[in-house]
Design a protein around this motif. Structure first.
Motif, PDB file in Angstrom:
ATOM      1  N   TYR A  62       0.841  -1.195   0.000  1.00  0.00           N
ATOM      2  CA  TYR A  62       0.000   0.000   0.000  1.00  0.00           C
ATOM      3  C   TYR A  62       0.879   1.249   0.000  1.00  0.00           C
ATOM      4  CZ  TYR A  62      -3.475   3.492   1.196  1.00  0.00           C
ATOM      5  OH  TYR A  62      -4.283   4.606   1.158  1.00  0.00           O
ATOM      6  N   ILE A  63       0.600   2.177  -0.920  1.00  0.00           N
ATOM      7  CA  ILE A  63       1.454   3.367  -1.046  1.00  0.00           C
ATOM      8  C   ILE A  63       0.672   4.679  -0.973  1.00  0.00           C
ATOM      9  CG2 ILE A  63       3.217   2.148  -2.360  1.00  0.00           C
ATOM     10  CD1 ILE A  63       2.033   3.504  -4.880  1.00  0.00           C
ATOM     11  N   THR A  64      -0.531   4.665  -0.402  1.00  0.00           N
ATOM     12  CA  THR A  64      -1.415   5.830  -0.252  1.00  0.00           C
ATOM     13  C   THR A  64      -2.222   6.097  -1.514  1.00  0.00           C
ATOM     14  OG1 THR A  64      -0.084   7.710  -1.040  1.00  0.00           O
ATOM     15  CG2 THR A  64       0.363   6.918   1.195  1.00  0.00           C
ATOM     16  N   GLU A  65      -3.311   6.804  -1.337  1.00  0.00           N
ATOM     17  CA  GLU A  65      -4.135   7.275  -2.452  1.00  0.00           C
ATOM     18  C   GLU A  65      -3.969   8.780  -2.644  1.00  0.00           C
ATOM     19  OE1 GLU A  65      -5.074   4.715  -3.709  1.00  0.00           O
ATOM     20  OE2 GLU A  65      -5.539   3.292  -2.115  1.00  0.00           O
ATOM     21  N   PHE A  66      -3.696   9.517  -1.567  1.00  0.00           N
ATOM     22  CA  PHE A  66      -3.683  10.969  -1.688  1.00  0.00           C
ATOM     23  C   PHE A  66      -2.530  11.468  -2.556  1.00  0.00           C
ATOM     24  CE2 PHE A  66      -0.685  10.678   1.865  1.00  0.00           C
ATOM     25  CZ  PHE A  66       0.182  11.745   1.656  1.00  0.00           C
ATOM     26  N   LEU A  67      -1.496  10.651  -2.747  1.00  0.00           N
ATOM     27  CA  LEU A  67      -0.374  11.066  -3.596  1.00  0.00           C
ATOM     28  C   LEU A  67      -0.723  11.003  -5.088  1.00  0.00           C
ATOM     29  CD1 LEU A  67       2.720   9.520  -1.786  1.00  0.00           C
ATOM     30  CD2 LEU A  67       1.968  11.901  -1.812  1.00  0.00           C
ATOM     31  N   GLU A  96      -3.689   7.471   5.831  1.00  0.00           N
ATOM     32  CA  GLU A  96      -3.113   6.697   4.741  1.00  0.00           C
ATOM     33  C   GLU A  96      -1.636   6.392   4.979  1.00  0.00           C
ATOM     34  OE1 GLU A  96      -4.084   8.133   0.846  1.00  0.00           O
ATOM     35  OE2 GLU A  96      -6.144   8.635   1.422  1.00  0.00           O
ATOM     36  N   LEU A  97      -0.885   7.338   5.509  1.00  0.00           N
ATOM     37  CA  LEU A  97       0.521   7.048   5.812  1.00  0.00           C
ATOM     38  C   LEU A  97       0.629   5.961   6.876  1.00  0.00           C
ATOM     39  CD1 LEU A  97       2.175  10.600   5.783  1.00  0.00           C
ATOM     40  CD2 LEU A  97       2.354   8.803   4.046  1.00  0.00           C
ATOM     41  N   GLY A  98      -0.358   5.915   7.769  1.00  0.00           N
ATOM     42  CA  GLY A  98      -0.363   4.874   8.785  1.00  0.00           C
ATOM     43  C   GLY A  98      -0.596   3.486   8.225  1.00  0.00           C
ATOM     44  N   MET A  99      -1.106   3.395   7.003  1.00  0.00           N
ATOM     45  CA  MET A  99      -1.365   2.106   6.361  1.00  0.00           C
ATOM     46  C   MET A  99      -0.199   1.632   5.508  1.00  0.00           C
ATOM     47  SD  MET A  99      -5.261   3.072   5.182  1.00  0.00           S
ATOM     48  CE  MET A  99      -5.447   1.654   4.096  1.00  0.00           C
ATOM     49  N   VAL A 100       0.774   2.497   5.275  1.00  0.00           N
ATOM     50  CA  VAL A 100       1.905   2.160   4.399  1.00  0.00           C
ATOM     51  C   VAL A 100       2.822   1.153   5.088  1.00  0.00           C
ATOM     52  CG1 VAL A 100       3.948   3.064   3.225  1.00  0.00           C
ATOM     53  CG2 VAL A 100       1.810   4.378   3.206  1.00  0.00           C
ATOM     54  N   ASP A 101       3.109   0.054   4.407  1.00  0.00           N
ATOM     55  CA  ASP A 101       3.952  -0.998   4.985  1.00  0.00           C
ATOM     56  C   ASP A 101       5.427  -0.755   4.631  1.00  0.00           C
ATOM     57  OD1 ASP A 101       2.920  -1.577   2.341  1.00  0.00           O
ATOM     58  OD2 ASP A 101       3.940  -3.503   2.459  1.00  0.00           O
ATOM     59  N   ALA A 102       5.965   0.346   5.162  1.00  0.00           N
ATOM     60  CA  ALA A 102       7.366   0.698   4.923  1.00  0.00           C
ATOM     61  C   ALA A 102       7.851   1.567   6.071  1.00  0.00           C
ATOM     62  CB  ALA A 102       7.506   1.436   3.587  1.00  0.00           C
TER      63      ALA A 102
END
Length: 310
Positions: A62-67, A96-102
């Motif tokens: 997952y890399i966000t949608e807002f970008l 969304e940043l909280g969902m990023v797996d990095a």
């Protein structure tokens, strides 16, 4: 498996759009090796220094949608999308940043500050890598949308989806996307947004995070030949038409505008325009206006001449 349920409200609204920022994200992932595919190897270039953006895009799932906010339509610009990124509410950015797996430890803790930094880096990549190539990319994406729209009109949504991607199909009133994630969401009155992407190749993706419109990202047609040099026209054709007209006829297996053809072949736009007019007058090309652009493509007569069947 992701199931996108076509409710009564959303079933009648399927539309296509072009997303410049989706190409930015895909390009960075290609440079990072996350989404690299042989089709893009001829394009690979030196990446700008965007460590925070690279950290986000290095995620596997997952890399966000807002970008890359879902675009308004085929004419959406990178500038409009960048404004949308910079206006994303901080709470949505944090979600969304909280969902990023990095590992995002490079990012500022404040969501608004992180958002603005990432938007600046998106703009840096756009200006350095994508803007110079955009006319070429945009014409390919527009050609894909024209093809899918014809499919939709002639055979309906099932026919169109059947050729979209091997992992996408229509089952009763649901669009099924074969991904590792498991989710079932209803397509609301905004409908389903279909976004062709050059750098998505050969993968498919789905946007389901509220409040964004449910979107399906798929690889555009013609990507395999995008970065290769133009085909050499057959010598018998050159003898009949001349080298420049033969080259243009050989190139136009997909729609392209005068400016794109001029840039691709290192010719003056006025020269290209004159040759296109002559080829169209002979019935070898057809033209279609889309917005401010006129796109040219070979006719069946042009195809027959090219392969020597006249």
């Amino acid at each position: 498996m992701i199931e996108l349920v076509l409710t009564a409200a959303g079933a009648q609204r399927v539309r296509f759009a072009i997303s410049p920022l989706e190409e930015v994200l895909g390009a960075v992932q290609t440079l990072l090796g996350v989404r690299r595919h042989p089709a893009h190897l001829p394009w690979l270039s030196a990446a700008p220094d965007v460590p925070e953006l690279a950290a986000v895009l290095g995620a596997r799932h997952y890399i966000t949608e807002f970008l890359s906010p879902p675009p308004d339509g085929p004419e959406t610009t990178a500038e409009a999308q960048l404004r949308a990124v910079r206006s994303t509410p901080p709470h949505q950015v944090a979600l969304e940043l909280g969902m990023v797996d990095a590992d995002l430890s490079l990012l500022p803790d404040d969501p608004a500050t992180a958002r603005d930094l990432l938007a600046d880096q998106l703009e840096t990549v756009w200006d350095a890598l994508l803007a110079p190539e955009w006319p070429r990319l945009r014409e390919l994406l527009a050609a894909d949308i024209a093809y899918r729209t014809r499919q939709l009109g002639s055979g309906g949504i099932a026919s169109m989806l059947a050729g979209l991607h091997p992992r996408v199909r229509l089952s009763d009133t649901s669009v099924l996307v074969d991904l590792r994630a498991r989710e079932r969401v209803e397509i609301d009155a905004r409908g389903l947004l279909l976004i062709p992407a050059v750098f998505a190749w050969p993968n498919v993706g789905v946007v389901t995070v509220p409040p964004w419109q449910i979107s399906l990202l798929y690889p555009a047609r013609g990507v395999a030949a995008l970065w290769t040099s133009s085909a050499t026209p057959p010598e018998p054709l050159v003898e009949v038409l001349g080298r420049t007209r033969a080259l243009l006829l050989t190139t136009l297996d997909r729609p392209a505008a005068t400016t794109e053809l001029a840039r691709r072949h290192g010719l003056a736009p006025a020269t290209v325009s004159a040759h296109l007019t002559a080829l169209r007058g002979a019935g070898l090309l057809t033209s279609e206006r889309r917005g401010h652009r006129v796109l040219y493509r070979r006719t069946e007569l042009g195809d027959a001449l090219l392969i020597g069947k006249l």
